[in-house]
Design a protein around this motif. Structure first.
Motif, PDB file in Angstrom:
ATOM      1  N   VAL A  72     -27.302  38.830 -90.970  1.00  0.00           N
ATOM      2  CA  VAL A  72     -28.001  39.398 -89.813  1.00  0.00           C
ATOM      3  C   VAL A  72     -28.172  38.394 -88.689  1.00  0.00           C
ATOM      4  O   VAL A  72     -28.682  38.751 -87.620  1.00  0.00           O
ATOM      5  CB  VAL A  72     -29.389  39.940 -90.224  1.00  0.00           C
ATOM      6  N   SER A  73     -27.764  37.145 -88.862  1.00  0.00           N
ATOM      7  CA  SER A  73     -27.938  36.141 -87.811  1.00  0.00           C
ATOM      8  C   SER A  73     -26.797  36.204 -86.802  1.00  0.00           C
ATOM      9  O   SER A  73     -25.765  36.857 -87.024  1.00  0.00           O
ATOM     10  CB  SER A  73     -28.023  34.742 -88.423  1.00  0.00           C
ATOM     11  N   ASN A  74     -26.980  35.491 -85.681  1.00  0.00           N
ATOM     12  CA  ASN A  74     -25.982  35.477 -84.623  1.00  0.00           C
ATOM     13  C   ASN A  74     -24.725  34.722 -85.063  1.00  0.00           C
ATOM     14  O   ASN A  74     -24.798  33.749 -85.820  1.00  0.00           O
ATOM     15  CB  ASN A  74     -26.542  34.785 -83.371  1.00  0.00           C
ATOM     16  N   VAL A 111     -36.573  40.188 -89.915  1.00  0.00           N
ATOM     17  CA  VAL A 111     -36.055  38.919 -90.412  1.00  0.00           C
ATOM     18  C   VAL A 111     -36.077  37.920 -89.261  1.00  0.00           C
ATOM     19  O   VAL A 111     -35.448  38.151 -88.217  1.00  0.00           O
ATOM     20  CB  VAL A 111     -34.614  39.063 -90.944  1.00  0.00           C
ATOM     21  N   GLY A 112     -36.801  36.826 -89.427  1.00  0.00           N
ATOM     22  CA  GLY A 112     -36.850  35.790 -88.407  1.00  0.00           C
ATOM     23  C   GLY A 112     -36.007  34.601 -88.817  1.00  0.00           C
ATOM     24  O   GLY A 112     -35.895  34.286 -89.996  1.00  0.00           O
ATOM     25  N   TYR A 113     -35.407  33.936 -87.832  1.00  0.00           N
ATOM     26  CA  TYR A 113     -34.616  32.750 -88.136  1.00  0.00           C
ATOM     27  C   TYR A 113     -34.526  31.843 -86.908  1.00  0.00           C
ATOM     28  O   TYR A 113     -34.671  32.282 -85.769  1.00  0.00           O
ATOM     29  CB  TYR A 113     -33.217  33.119 -88.623  1.00  0.00           C
ATOM     30  N   VAL A 114     -34.316  30.557 -87.180  1.00  0.00           N
ATOM     31  CA  VAL A 114     -34.181  29.555 -86.119  1.00  0.00           C
ATOM     32  C   VAL A 114     -32.713  29.167 -86.016  1.00  0.00           C
ATOM     33  O   VAL A 114     -32.085  28.803 -87.010  1.00  0.00           O
ATOM     34  CB  VAL A 114     -35.035  28.308 -86.408  1.00  0.00           C
ATOM     35  N   GLN A 115     -32.179  29.256 -84.799  1.00  0.00           N
ATOM     36  CA  GLN A 115     -30.784  28.914 -84.562  1.00  0.00           C
ATOM     37  C   GLN A 115     -30.683  28.214 -83.219  1.00  0.00           C
ATOM     38  O   GLN A 115     -31.140  28.741 -82.200  1.00  0.00           O
ATOM     39  CB  GLN A 115     -29.908  30.173 -84.590  1.00  0.00           C
ATOM     40  N   ALA A 116     -30.120  27.017 -83.210  1.00  0.00           N
ATOM     41  CA  ALA A 116     -29.971  26.215 -81.989  1.00  0.00           C
ATOM     42  C   ALA A 116     -31.309  26.017 -81.288  1.00  0.00           C
ATOM     43  O   ALA A 116     -31.388  26.050 -80.055  1.00  0.00           O
ATOM     44  CB  ALA A 116     -28.957  26.860 -81.051  1.00  0.00           C
ATOM     45  N   TYR A 128     -34.820  39.765 -86.095  1.00  0.00           N
ATOM     46  CA  TYR A 128     -33.921  40.918 -86.265  1.00  0.00           C
ATOM     47  C   TYR A 128     -34.684  42.070 -86.898  1.00  0.00           C
ATOM     48  O   TYR A 128     -35.371  41.905 -87.912  1.00  0.00           O
ATOM     49  CB  TYR A 128     -32.742  40.523 -87.151  1.00  0.00           C
ATOM     50  N   ASP A 129     -34.575  43.257 -86.280  1.00  0.00           N
ATOM     51  CA  ASP A 129     -35.222  44.463 -86.769  1.00  0.00           C
ATOM     52  C   ASP A 129     -34.203  45.242 -87.596  1.00  0.00           C
ATOM     53  O   ASP A 129     -33.216  45.749 -87.064  1.00  0.00           O
ATOM     54  CB  ASP A 129     -35.712  45.307 -85.581  1.00  0.00           C
ATOM     55  N   VAL A 150     -27.910  33.772 -92.039  1.00  0.00           N
ATOM     56  CA  VAL A 150     -29.024  34.401 -92.743  1.00  0.00           C
ATOM     57  C   VAL A 150     -28.531  35.696 -93.381  1.00  0.00           C
ATOM     58  O   VAL A 150     -27.941  36.546 -92.707  1.00  0.00           O
ATOM     59  CB  VAL A 150     -30.194  34.708 -91.791  1.00  0.00           C
ATOM     60  N   TYR A 151     -28.794  35.826 -94.673  1.00  0.00           N
ATOM     61  CA  TYR A 151     -28.348  36.999 -95.415  1.00  0.00           C
ATOM     62  C   TYR A 151     -29.546  37.785 -95.947  1.00  0.00           C
ATOM     63  O   TYR A 151     -30.568  37.206 -96.322  1.00  0.00           O
ATOM     64  CB  TYR A 151     -27.455  36.579 -96.579  1.00  0.00           C
TER      65      TYR A 151
END
Length: 282
Positions: free
Chosen positions: A157-159, A177-182, A188-189, A144-145
Motif C-alpha cells: 500500500v506504500s508509494n 495504514v500510516g508509514y514514513v517515506q522520504a 492510506y485509507d 509496506v504490506y
C-alpha cells in the motif's frame, strides 16, 4: 512490575499492549537463545505462557489483539536467517504465517515494523520482498504490506518511489495504514483507497505512527528545522461515510416483496441500511 517468569528473563525483545490496556505481551530469552512469548492479564493478575517461540528474536514490538487472543510478532526459526512475521492464536495454539506470497510460499526476506488491528484480522509489516504482492517497491527499497488474514491476501500500500519506507503502523479498526517515506508521513485509507500526506512545515517525520482506534488521530516523532526532536499529532478528520451514487433506484418486483437495487460509489465497511430500516446486502 510484571512478576518474574523464572529462568526465562525478559529483555530488550519488544512488548505489546492491547487497546483496552488489559493484556501485555512480552518476550523472554533462555540461555539457549530461545525466545518465548508470555501474556500478562492486568485484570486477573495472571501471567500465561504460550507455545509461540523463536530463535534469535528481534527487538521489534509485539502486537496483541484487544481480547488477548492473537499475538503478531517477528523472529527467526532455528537455522534461519530471515526475520519472519507470524500470528499466534492463544485459543487454538496455532501459529499462522503472515509474510505469505501469492503462490502460497513464505517470504525468505526479513520483515520488520509489525502491527495488528484490534481484532487481529489485519497485520501490517515492512519488507523488501518483491514477490509478496503483484505490486512491489522499486529496486531494493522496502514497502509496506497489509495482510488480510480473513481474505488470505497480501497487498503493498506504500508509494512506489526511489525511497524506502522506514516506519509503519495500522489503526485499531484496521482501516488506516500510516508509514514514513522520504521523511514524510503518509496515511492510506483501505476503504477509499486514497493516500493522504500529513504535512507540518519544517518537520521531517522519522518515528513510527500510532493511531487512535478509529484512525482519526495519528501521532509520530520528527525533527524540526533547528534539529530538535518534536512530537506531532495530526487530526485527519471524521472518516468519510459511504456515498451513494446518483444512479436511480429501480423496482424489479412489485408488491410488498419488491426488490430494489442500488450502486455504491465506494466499498462499505459495514451493512448499509435504507431509511426504512431494512438491511441491504453489502
Amino acid at each position: 512490575m510484571i512478576p518474574d517468569t523464572g529462568d526465562d528473563k525478559p529483555g530488550n525483545l519488544g512488548t505489546g499492549i492491547s487497546a483496552d490496556g488489559r493484556f501485555v505481551a512480552f518476550r523472554t530469552a533462555t540461555g539457549q537463545n530461545i525466545s518465548k512469548i508470555y501474556v500478562r492479564d492486568l485484570v486477573n493478575k495472571t501471567t500465561s505462557s504460550t507455545s509461540a517461540q523463536t530463535v534469535q528474536a528481534s527487538s521489534y514490538r509485539l502486537s496483541i489483539s484487544s481480547d488477548g487472543r492473537y499475538i503478531a510478532y517477528t523472529g527467526r526459526d532455528a537455522g534461519g536467517a530471515a526475520l519472519k512475521v507470524s500470528v499466534y492464536d492463544r485459543v487454538t495454539g496455532v501459529t499462522e504465517a503472515v509474510d505469505v506470497r501469492p503462490d502460497g510460499s513464505r517470504s525468505t526476506v526479513s520483515t520488520s515494523e509489525v502491527t495488528m488491528s484490534d481484532d487481529g484480522s489485519v497485520v501490517v509489516f515492512m519488507s523488501t520482498d518483491k514477490a509478496l504482492a503483484t505490486t512491489a517497491p522499486l529496486s531494493t527499497y522496502s514497502g509496506v504490506y497489509v495482510r488480510d488474514r480473513k481474505a488470505g491476501k497480501t497487498e503493498m500500500v506504500s508509494n512506489i518511489t526511489n525511497s524506502s519506507v522506514t516506519h509503519a503502523g495500522v489503526s485499531g479498526n484496521g482501516r488506516y495504514v500510516g508509514y514514513v517515506q522520504a521523511g514524510l508521513m503518509y496515511v492510506y485509507d483501505r476503504t477509499s483507497k486514497v493516500t493522504r500526506k500529513v504535512v507540518e512545515t519544517g518537520v521531517q517525520a522519522y518515528g513510527p505512527p500510532r493511531f487512535s482506534t478509529d484512525g482519526r488521530y495519528v501521532v509520530f516523532t520528527g525533527y524540526n528545522t533547528r534539529g530538535f526532536q518534536s512530537v506531532t499529532i495530526a487530526d485527519l478528520g471524521v472518516a468519510p461515510g459511504v456515498v451513494l451514487s446518483t444512479t436511480q433506484l429501480t423496482l424489479t418486483e412489485g408488491g410488498n416483496a419488491g426488490t430494489y437495487t442500488m450502486a455504491l460509489a465506494q466499498v462499505p465497511d459495514a451493512d448499509v441500511k435504507n431509511r426504512g430500516g431494512d438491511q441491504c446486502a453489502a
